[in-house]
Design a protein around this motif. Structure first.
Motif, PDB file in Angstrom:
ATOM      1  N   TYR A 151       4.422  -1.299   0.468  1.00  0.00           N
ATOM      2  CA  TYR A 151       3.000  -1.160   0.199  1.00  0.00           C
ATOM      3  C   TYR A 151       2.199  -1.130   1.493  1.00  0.00           C
ATOM      4  CZ  TYR A 151      -0.934  -0.694  -2.726  1.00  0.00           C
ATOM      5  OH  TYR A 151      -2.026  -0.142  -3.341  1.00  0.00           O
ATOM      6  N   PRO A 152       1.169  -0.287   1.613  1.00  0.00           N
ATOM      7  CA  PRO A 152       0.666   0.610   0.576  1.00  0.00           C
ATOM      8  C   PRO A 152       1.580   1.813   0.356  1.00  0.00           C
ATOM      9  CG  PRO A 152      -0.566   0.921   2.607  1.00  0.00           C
ATOM     10  CD  PRO A 152       0.316  -0.255   2.834  1.00  0.00           C
ATOM     11  N   TYR A 153       1.814   2.108  -0.920  1.00  0.00           N
ATOM     12  CA  TYR A 153       2.639   3.262  -1.248  1.00  0.00           C
ATOM     13  C   TYR A 153       2.022   4.547  -0.698  1.00  0.00           C
ATOM     14  CZ  TYR A 153       4.683   0.255  -4.922  1.00  0.00           C
ATOM     15  OH  TYR A 153       5.298  -0.748  -5.623  1.00  0.00           O
ATOM     16  N   GLY A 154       2.855   5.585  -0.641  1.00  0.00           N
ATOM     17  CA  GLY A 154       2.350   6.883  -0.218  1.00  0.00           C
ATOM     18  C   GLY A 154       3.472   7.892  -0.156  1.00  0.00           C
ATOM     19  N   PRO A 155       3.138   9.165   0.011  1.00  0.00           N
ATOM     20  CA  PRO A 155       4.164  10.198   0.062  1.00  0.00           C
ATOM     21  C   PRO A 155       4.916  10.200   1.391  1.00  0.00           C
ATOM     22  CG  PRO A 155       1.980  11.169   0.325  1.00  0.00           C
ATOM     23  CD  PRO A 155       1.775   9.709   0.049  1.00  0.00           C
ATOM     24  N   LEU A 272     -13.463 -11.939  -7.760  1.00  0.00           N
ATOM     25  CA  LEU A 272     -12.090 -11.902  -7.268  1.00  0.00           C
ATOM     26  C   LEU A 272     -11.603 -10.468  -7.393  1.00  0.00           C
ATOM     27  CD1 LEU A 272      -9.365 -13.069  -6.338  1.00  0.00           C
ATOM     28  CD2 LEU A 272      -8.869 -13.576  -8.758  1.00  0.00           C
ATOM     29  N   VAL A 273     -11.287  -9.849  -6.264  1.00  0.00           N
ATOM     30  CA  VAL A 273     -10.818  -8.471  -6.246  1.00  0.00           C
ATOM     31  C   VAL A 273      -9.311  -8.470  -6.052  1.00  0.00           C
ATOM     32  CG1 VAL A 273     -11.055  -6.199  -5.182  1.00  0.00           C
ATOM     33  CG2 VAL A 273     -13.016  -7.766  -5.232  1.00  0.00           C
ATOM     34  N   LEU A 274      -8.592  -7.981  -7.045  1.00  0.00           N
ATOM     35  CA  LEU A 274      -7.132  -7.919  -6.973  1.00  0.00           C
ATOM     36  C   LEU A 274      -6.730  -6.505  -6.583  1.00  0.00           C
ATOM     37  CD1 LEU A 274      -6.340 -10.024 -10.171  1.00  0.00           C
ATOM     38  CD2 LEU A 274      -6.096 -10.758  -7.781  1.00  0.00           C
ATOM     39  N   GLY A 275      -6.685  -6.257  -5.276  1.00  0.00           N
ATOM     40  CA  GLY A 275      -6.349  -4.945  -4.763  1.00  0.00           C
ATOM     41  C   GLY A 275      -7.324  -4.490  -3.696  1.00  0.00           C
ATOM     42  N   ASN A 276      -7.163  -3.252  -3.258  1.00  0.00           N
ATOM     43  CA  ASN A 276      -7.853  -2.756  -2.069  1.00  0.00           C
ATOM     44  C   ASN A 276      -9.090  -1.917  -2.356  1.00  0.00           C
ATOM     45  OD1 ASN A 276      -6.269  -0.562  -3.156  1.00  0.00           O
ATOM     46  ND2 ASN A 276      -6.663   0.526  -1.252  1.00  0.00           N
ATOM     47  N   GLU A 277      -9.513  -1.806  -3.636  1.00  0.00           N
ATOM     48  CA  GLU A 277     -10.523  -0.798  -3.957  1.00  0.00           C
ATOM     49  C   GLU A 277     -11.942  -1.340  -4.124  1.00  0.00           C
ATOM     50  OE1 GLU A 277      -8.233   2.777  -6.122  1.00  0.00           O
ATOM     51  OE2 GLU A 277      -7.889   0.828  -7.057  1.00  0.00           O
ATOM     52  N   LEU A 278     -12.294  -2.360  -3.355  1.00  0.00           N
ATOM     53  CA  LEU A 278     -13.706  -2.704  -3.212  1.00  0.00           C
ATOM     54  C   LEU A 278     -14.238  -1.783  -2.112  1.00  0.00           C
ATOM     55  CD1 LEU A 278     -16.000  -4.563  -4.158  1.00  0.00           C
ATOM     56  CD2 LEU A 278     -15.466  -6.037  -2.235  1.00  0.00           C
ATOM     57  N   ASP A 279     -14.510  -0.547  -2.506  1.00  0.00           N
ATOM     58  CA  ASP A 279     -14.754   0.509  -1.528  1.00  0.00           C
ATOM     59  C   ASP A 279     -16.064   1.223  -1.833  1.00  0.00           C
ATOM     60  OD1 ASP A 279     -14.138   1.948  -3.808  1.00  0.00           O
ATOM     61  OD2 ASP A 279     -12.164   2.583  -3.103  1.00  0.00           O
ATOM     62  N   ASP A 300      -3.095  -4.074   1.576  1.00  0.00           N
ATOM     63  CA  ASP A 300      -3.425  -2.748   2.088  1.00  0.00           C
ATOM     64  C   ASP A 300      -4.270  -2.881   3.353  1.00  0.00           C
ATOM     65  OD1 ASP A 300      -4.607  -0.129   2.439  1.00  0.00           O
ATOM     66  OD2 ASP A 300      -3.974   0.306   0.394  1.00  0.00           O
ATOM     67  N   PRO A 301      -3.874  -2.224   4.448  1.00  0.00           N
ATOM     68  CA  PRO A 301      -4.671  -2.309   5.682  1.00  0.00           C
ATOM     69  C   PRO A 301      -6.111  -1.830   5.514  1.00  0.00           C
ATOM     70  CG  PRO A 301      -2.501  -1.378   6.144  1.00  0.00           C
ATOM     71  CD  PRO A 301      -2.619  -1.471   4.648  1.00  0.00           C
ATOM     72  N   SER A 302      -6.368  -0.949   4.530  1.00  0.00           N
ATOM     73  CA  SER A 302      -7.737  -0.468   4.343  1.00  0.00           C
ATOM     74  C   SER A 302      -8.691  -1.600   3.983  1.00  0.00           C
ATOM     75  CB  SER A 302      -7.779   0.613   3.259  1.00  0.00           C
ATOM     76  OG  SER A 302      -7.512   0.067   1.979  1.00  0.00           O
ATOM     77  N   ARG A 306     -13.227  -2.290   5.459  1.00  0.00           N
ATOM     78  CA  ARG A 306     -14.375  -1.972   4.624  1.00  0.00           C
ATOM     79  C   ARG A 306     -15.638  -2.611   5.198  1.00  0.00           C
ATOM     80  NH1 ARG A 306     -11.540   1.790   1.782  1.00  0.00           N
ATOM     81  NH2 ARG A 306     -10.133   0.909   0.253  1.00  0.00           N
ATOM     82  N   PRO A 307     -16.751  -1.873   5.235  1.00  0.00           N
ATOM     83  CA  PRO A 307     -18.015  -2.441   5.752  1.00  0.00           C
ATOM     84  C   PRO A 307     -18.730  -3.268   4.689  1.00  0.00           C
ATOM     85  CG  PRO A 307     -18.329  -0.148   5.172  1.00  0.00           C
ATOM     86  CD  PRO A 307     -16.868  -0.445   4.935  1.00  0.00           C
ATOM     87  N   PHE A 308     -18.067  -4.314   4.255  1.00  0.00           N
ATOM     88  CA  PHE A 308     -18.576  -5.136   3.157  1.00  0.00           C
ATOM     89  C   PHE A 308     -18.070  -6.541   3.423  1.00  0.00           C
ATOM     90  CE2 PHE A 308     -19.077  -6.760  -1.091  1.00  0.00           C
ATOM     91  CZ  PHE A 308     -20.004  -5.935  -1.723  1.00  0.00           C
ATOM     92  N   TYR A 309     -18.936  -7.530   3.343  1.00  0.00           N
ATOM     93  CA  TYR A 309     -18.525  -8.884   3.689  1.00  0.00           C
ATOM     94  C   TYR A 309     -17.738  -9.510   2.548  1.00  0.00           C
ATOM     95  CZ  TYR A 309     -18.469 -13.782   4.830  1.00  0.00           C
ATOM     96  OH  TYR A 309     -18.047 -15.063   5.091  1.00  0.00           O
ATOM     97  N   TYR A 310     -16.545 -10.001   2.847  1.00  0.00           N
ATOM     98  CA  TYR A 310     -15.758 -10.766   1.880  1.00  0.00           C
ATOM     99  C   TYR A 310     -14.662 -11.526   2.614  1.00  0.00           C
ATOM    100  CZ  TYR A 310     -13.043  -6.349   2.149  1.00  0.00           C
ATOM    101  OH  TYR A 310     -12.376  -5.225   2.563  1.00  0.00           O
TER     102      TYR A 310
END
Length: 551
Positions: A151-155, A272-279, A300-302, A306-310
């Motif tokens: 993870y993160p998965y990808g081609p 609570l965000v379970l994963g990388n998609e607070l985008d 996930d390194p992404s 993210r420009p969002f405080y957490y």
């Protein structure tokens, strides 16, 4: 000793690949010749564009968790895959692309078919391996599979020069295993539980990183119910809980989120965000934010940029959720918060109902998809690509399990729906698979109707026809003072077009024909329904937040 082509074919079988999608070419001709001997173990599906090959393989993993592969010719064949590779990379989907390459003696001579494939693929794949000689093929495959399945998965891509396929090798097929859930820090888990216990308005955001990794719906239900924390989802997280469950409000954010989920997210005093998609998608380019603290659990390194405080906890969200379910005890229900959540849900349902019941100049898509939702089996897969039509698929077609809603969520590219529906149907032949495409999107891959017919797929295709690139048309109306430019289209007769591929089709131009059209669509075999809708009707969505994204 076996040939390089034989070793790659055997490796695909051993890791569980059942189908490979592609188009034959001179640089992969020797591989295709070997694949004839694997007909009982490895089905070859010829498509009509290389982009479709990759998106079909992508959909096998999204819909069924199955690894798949695509095969393409060097140069132009490879170049045609790039948009589909981008969709898979952005949505974290593992697949293997096997590409031909120019003969080694012609490399770097500006040869016919030669482009710098590795450089072009940079940023679109997790691994790019070139088999320079036969002895390297086993190690190259091992590295490719290890990268795509960590993870993160990808081609990943394996490039085989044309003159290497028939060379003999002593390599062995790689041993491949998926990464385990791993351990989590109990102190961090208990800390999150305590914050959720103290919060007055807690929320859980479930993302693709959670639902694509064999997580337990029971764990999510337990944590949600015990802590009075309703569940909302990203686009890739749909199906984290059945969307008829009182514990979930469905998708949040741009391009198909709903007002209830948006409001609950914005009102939350702990998320609570379970994963990388607070985008930028779930937050309308970071203009929609909760009122309290946010904790993101992701590998996930992404999530680090993210420009969002957490607060970021670097952990597998599946393992983290499982441990939360084991450690959390039920607290006194937060009745006031749950009443507010239910009020948001009721208001959204009323808005959808009002839209589906209104008189429309043409066909009312809200009514069509509302009735279709009731007629489909619970065990269905909806593939919706990208465009304004996905709003109807999100608003009205409920999702009950992970892998049941597929779209080009994080790249936002059109052209995904029909090829992905082909892959989903082949991977899940027992399920109803519905392709929902706009007229702009279907025209990008319409040639795959021939693949649908040749493979005799019982695929249901709905073309939402507003004769426009509607997302941009609406933006021009709302943000450019009605200065409409280059967004209105003329289209072929979709019914006659489908019938030319021997696919029965019908057109619905008013709401009076909806029930009959749904009956037609659900008959056995491939079917297409064209919905002719009014491009000026704005579907239910968070319009204020959507408009803020243009600022």
């Amino acid at each position: 000793m076996v040939s390089v082509a034989e070793l790659i074919a055997e490796s695909l079988v051993r890791v569980g690949v059942e189908r490979v999608y592609g188009i034959i070419g001179t640089s992969v001709l020797d591989f295709y010749d070997v694949l004839q001997n694997y007909g009982d173990r490895l089905k070859v599906v010829t498509v009509r564009h290389e982009q479709s090959a990759v998106s079909a393989a992508d959909a096998e993993f999204r819909a069924a968790g199955k690894l798949s592969a695509a095969i393409v010719h060097a140069g132009p064949g490879f170049l045609n895959t790039t948009i589909a590779l981008g969709m898979a990379m952005k949505d974290r989907v593992p697949l293997l692309l096997i590409s031909g390459g120019v003969k080694r003696r012609l490399r770097e001579t500006d040869a016919w078919l030669e482009v710098n494939q590795r450089a072009i693929a940079d940023g679109l794949v997790k691994a790019y391996e070139v088999v320079e000689d036969a002895g390297e093929v086993g190690d190259a495959l091992s590295r490719a599979f290890e990268e795509m399945l960590s993870y993160p998965y990808g081609p990943a891509i394996i490039e085989v020069p044309e003159d290497v396929w028939r060379e003999e090798t002593g390599s062995q097929p790689p041993e491949v295993g998926r990464t385990s859930h791993g351990e989590v820090d109990d102190g961090e888990v208990k800390g999150v539980i305590e914050k959720m216990r103290k919060a007055e308005r807690p929320v859980i955001l479930a993302c693709g990183e959670l639902v694509r990794r064999s997580f337990s719906q029971n764990d999510l239900e337990r944590v949600s119910e015990h802590l009075s924390a309703p569940v909302i989802t990203s686009g890739n997280g749909r199906g984290a809980l059945p969307e008829n469950s009182p514990l979930t409000l469905g998708r949040v954010g741009f391009g198909g989120g709903n007002l209830a989920a948006d409001r609950v997210f914005e009102r939350a005093d702990f998320v609570l965000v379970l994963g990388n998609e607070l985008d930028d998608i779930t937050t309308y380019t970071y203009t929609l934010a909760p009122q309290g603290d946010v904790v993101v659990v992701s590998e996930d390194p992404s999530a680090e940029v993210r420009p969002f405080y957490y607060e970021l906890i670097r952990a597998n969200p599946v393992a983290f959720l499982r441990r939360m379910a084991e450690l959390c005890d039920a607290v006194e229900k937060k009745d006031e918060w749950l009443r507010e959540v239910e009020g948001a849900r009721s208001e959204w349902s009323a808005l959808l109902r009002e839209f589906s019941e209104r008189n429309s100049r043409l066909c009312n898509p809200g009514k069509f998809f509302d009735l279709l939702d009731k007629r489909l089996h619970r065990d269905r897969v909806v593939v919706a690509g990208q465009g304004t039509h996905v709003i109807f698929a999100n608003n009205n077609l409920r999702v009950f399990s992970p892998g049941s809603y597929l779209a080009s969520t994080n790249l936002g590219a059109m052209g995904y729906a029909l090829p992905a529906a082909i892959g989903a149907k082949l991977a899940c032949p027992e399920k109803q698979v519905v392709c929902v495409a706009g007229d702009g999107e279907i025209m990008m891959t319409v040639q795959e109707l021939e693949t649908v017919r040749r493979e005799n797929l019982d695929l249901k295709i709905v073309v939402v026809n507003d004769s426009s690139y509607r997302v941009l048309y609406l933006k021009q109306l709302l943000q450019k003072q009605g200065r409409v430019f280059q967004t209105l289209l003329s289209n072929p007769d979709f019914v006659r077009l489908a019938e030319s591929f021997d696919i029965p089709a019908t057109r619905v131009e008013s709401s009076d024909g909806i029930e009959e059209a749904i009956e037609f669509l659900l008959e056995d075999g491939a079917r297409m329904v064209e919905l002719v809708i009014d491009r000026d009707e704005i579907p239910p969505l968070n319009l204020d937040a959507t408009l803020r994204m243009g600022v």
